[in-house]
Design a protein around this motif. Structure first.
Motif, PDB file in Angstrom:
ATOM      1  N   LEU A 160      29.919-122.378 -43.279  1.00 21.43           N
ATOM      2  CA  LEU A 160      31.228-122.878 -43.717  1.00 21.43           C
ATOM      3  C   LEU A 160      31.381-122.727 -45.226  1.00 21.43           C
ATOM      4  O   LEU A 160      32.416-122.243 -45.716  1.00 21.43           O
ATOM      5  N   ILE A 161      30.379-123.154 -45.981  1.00 21.10           N
ATOM      6  CA  ILE A 161      30.441-123.048 -47.443  1.00 21.10           C
ATOM      7  C   ILE A 161      30.660-121.604 -47.849  1.00 21.10           C
ATOM      8  O   ILE A 161      31.549-121.303 -48.663  1.00 21.10           O
ATOM      9  N   HIS A 162      29.884-120.705 -47.290  1.00 23.02           N
ATOM     10  CA  HIS A 162      30.008-119.282 -47.634  1.00 23.02           C
ATOM     11  C   HIS A 162      31.383-118.739 -47.263  1.00 23.02           C
ATOM     12  O   HIS A 162      32.002-118.003 -48.044  1.00 23.02           O
ATOM     13  N   ALA A 163      31.879-119.082 -46.083  1.00 20.98           N
ATOM     14  CA  ALA A 163      33.176-118.581 -45.632  1.00 20.98           C
ATOM     15  C   ALA A 163      34.308-119.046 -46.546  1.00 20.98           C
ATOM     16  O   ALA A 163      35.182-118.254 -46.917  1.00 20.98           O
ATOM     17  N   VAL A 164      34.297-120.319 -46.918  1.00 19.03           N
ATOM     18  CA  VAL A 164      35.362-120.842 -47.783  1.00 19.03           C
ATOM     19  C   VAL A 164      35.273-120.212 -49.170  1.00 19.03           C
ATOM     20  O   VAL A 164      36.296-119.826 -49.748  1.00 19.03           O
ATOM     21  N   LEU A 165      34.076-120.091 -49.703  1.00 21.85           N
ATOM     22  CA  LEU A 165      33.934-119.422 -51.000  1.00 21.85           C
ATOM     23  C   LEU A 165      34.469-117.995 -50.930  1.00 21.85           C
ATOM     24  O   LEU A 165      35.274-117.586 -51.778  1.00 21.85           O
ATOM     25  N   GLU A 166      34.037-117.261 -49.928  1.00 23.08           N
ATOM     26  CA  GLU A 166      34.416-115.853 -49.827  1.00 23.08           C
ATOM     27  C   GLU A 166      35.903-115.662 -49.606  1.00 23.08           C
ATOM     28  O   GLU A 166      36.499-114.746 -50.163  1.00 23.08           O
ATOM     29  N   GLU A 167      36.552-116.552 -48.819  1.00 19.41           N
ATOM     30  CA  GLU A 167      37.988-116.389 -48.621  1.00 19.41           C
ATOM     31  C   GLU A 167      38.787-116.766 -49.866  1.00 19.41           C
ATOM     32  O   GLU A 167      39.977-116.495 -49.943  1.00 19.41           O
TER      33      GLU A 167
END
Length: 145
Positions: A121-128
């Motif tokens: 989740l952390i990675h996905a939100v950062l990347e988006e």
């Protein structure tokens, strides 16, 4: 983590104006009447029920919208064990307060190491949001459940 009723009662004298709770209301140590108690203490109360095993980007953005509305309000963010709160804090600080990822990650690391679900989740939100989860000192270990 989860404050006690006695700790919640101390918040207004410490200048707090809002409590944001991001766990499920029937979590094992949840205060059953926290919403009413916080309101009776004269503070705003916001509940965002984030399911431990299924957090979503939408949960985070709901939280971020609350925080961005009246950002000057001194706010206590909490959950059941401070894990959800530390992950959302990392994301909010990096995305909306221009805190370097390395700093926010080091602060979260003092509290816990996210499991795969939360790490993803952390990675996905950062990347988006066009923020790379990589930094010179960021080591993204995955905790066992």
């Amino acid at each position: 983590g989860q404050p006690s009723k006695e700790q919640l009662a101390l918040l207004p004298n410490a200048g707090f104006e809002r409590v944001v709770y991001i766990a499920i209301s029937n979590s094992g140590n949840a205060i059953a009447d926290e919403d009413a108690m916080v309101k009776e203490l004269g503070m705003n109360y916001v509940h965002i029920p984030v399911i431990w095993d299924a957090p979503t980007a939408s949960d985070f953005y709901t939280f971020a919208n609350v925080m961005r509305h009246e950002p000057e309000r001194k706010t206590l963010l909490h959950c059941a064990a401070n894990y959800r709160a530390s992950a959302f804090s990392l994301l909010y600080r990096v995305l909306y307060e221009d805190v370097p990822l390395a700093t926010a990650k080091a602060d979260m690391d003092k509290i816990w190491t996210p499991n795969k679900i939360w790490n993803d989740l952390i990675h996905a939100v950062l990347e988006e949001n066009d923020v790379s989860p990589n930094c010179d000192v960021c080591e993204w270990k995955i905790a066992e459940d």
